[in-house]
Design an enzyme around this catalytic site. Sequence first.
Site, PDB file in Angstrom:
ATOM      1  N   SER A 241       0.833  -1.205   0.000  1.00 62.03           N
ATOM      2  CA  SER A 241       0.000   0.000   0.000  1.00 62.03           C
ATOM      3  C   SER A 241       0.872   1.262   0.000  1.00 62.03           C
ATOM      4  O   SER A 241       1.674   1.458  -0.919  1.00 62.03           O
ATOM      5  CB  SER A 241      -0.948  -0.043   1.205  1.00 62.03           C
ATOM      6  OG  SER A 241      -1.972   0.916   1.095  1.00 62.03           O
TER       7      SER A 241
ATOM      8  N   ASP B  84      -9.784  -4.500  -5.076  1.00 63.26           N
ATOM      9  CA  ASP B  84      -9.166  -3.599  -4.102  1.00 63.26           C
ATOM     10  C   ASP B  84      -9.873  -2.241  -4.157  1.00 63.26           C
ATOM     11  O   ASP B  84      -9.820  -1.544  -5.169  1.00 63.26           O
ATOM     12  CB  ASP B  84      -7.678  -3.436  -4.438  1.00 63.26           C
ATOM     13  CG  ASP B  84      -6.908  -2.646  -3.396  1.00 63.26           C
ATOM     14  OD1 ASP B  84      -7.525  -1.898  -2.625  1.00 63.26           O
ATOM     15  OD2 ASP B  84      -5.666  -2.767  -3.367  1.00 63.26           O
TER      16      ASP B  84
ATOM     17  N   HIS C  35      -7.656  -5.679  -0.558  1.00 64.92           N
ATOM     18  CA  HIS C  35      -6.435  -4.881  -0.504  1.00 64.92           C
ATOM     19  C   HIS C  35      -5.239  -5.605   0.115  1.00 64.92           C
ATOM     20  O   HIS C  35      -4.161  -5.665  -0.473  1.00 64.92           O
ATOM     21  CB  HIS C  35      -6.724  -3.596   0.268  1.00 64.92           C
ATOM     22  CG  HIS C  35      -5.569  -2.657   0.345  1.00 64.92           C
ATOM     23  ND1 HIS C  35      -4.919  -2.177  -0.782  1.00 64.92           N
ATOM     24  CD2 HIS C  35      -4.933  -2.095   1.412  1.00 64.92           C
ATOM     25  CE1 HIS C  35      -3.948  -1.364  -0.420  1.00 64.92           C
ATOM     26  NE2 HIS C  35      -3.920  -1.303   0.902  1.00 64.92           N
TER      27      HIS C  35
END
Length: 304
Positions: A118, A235, A265
């Site tokens: 991320s 996601d 995610h």
Amino acid sequence: MATSPQGVPYEQLAHYVNADGQCIFTRCWAPPTDIEIRALCLVLHGAAEHSGPYDRLAIPLTGCGVMVYAHDHVGHGQSQGDQMDITDFNIYIRDTLQHVDVITSKHPNLPIFLFGHSLGGAIAILTAMERPEQFTGVVMTGPAITVHKKLTSSLTMNLLRFTSYWFPKHELDKINPEHVSRDPKEVELYRTDPLVWHGGLKARFVAKATAAFQQIQNNMSSIEWPFLILHGDADNLCDINGSKMLVERAKSTDKHLQVYPGHYHALICEPPKDAAVVIRDITSWIVRRIPENATKPDDVHYRD
């Protein structure tokens, strides 16, 4: 002696002190003593979370002879700093490079990989851009490369700039735990983790991160180092189009985007069978890129 945000003296915690005099909490997972250390990997976690949950990736890597390190970014987890606030995104890069120097001084002449999830994916990209010759490869899961759809209009961006300047700690949207994983157990772990920031993302943090994403996009064509991106096509937190853009624009000859249909995610926190496949894919990619002559130094210490 300085104490962590949880009140634990840093003399009791593994850490290093960054250029601003802040204690940055670190973790280390070492291979068993009967396994030769052949490579290093530094794990970079995402926004609002911390390095703890990455043991599920680190432990399989150690079984392959990879010494794994991680730290909580400034303002996250057990590190010092204003929670979820940053005056300059480059602080994340600077601290990461400092940690790289620490671990490579302990284990010289070993190949080193970066893993970023991320926001950690964005940090990994910018770190590798700073030292393109140092890293054997970069792996990213659900990397943050493009801005959220909510921030694409010029009006919204101007409002964000205004808010981040005058009200930098103003909290915007929270991360929805339901968007992290399809596994209800993982969602509950995230929701109740005291080291996770459960408030809204702060305005200045969002503004600085958005500028960093633009910096990545502006310089994608200069990337030549090997990388693997893994992204779930369901996601809702980080746009998969950013990953597609990076693979398309980078000059790297060793580059790949692995898409997982229906996955959310946090790929290594998906339901156990699915997470196991992701972890296997990450581990095998790294292991295949460890030079055959990569061996541990004679003076290596297996346990820090």
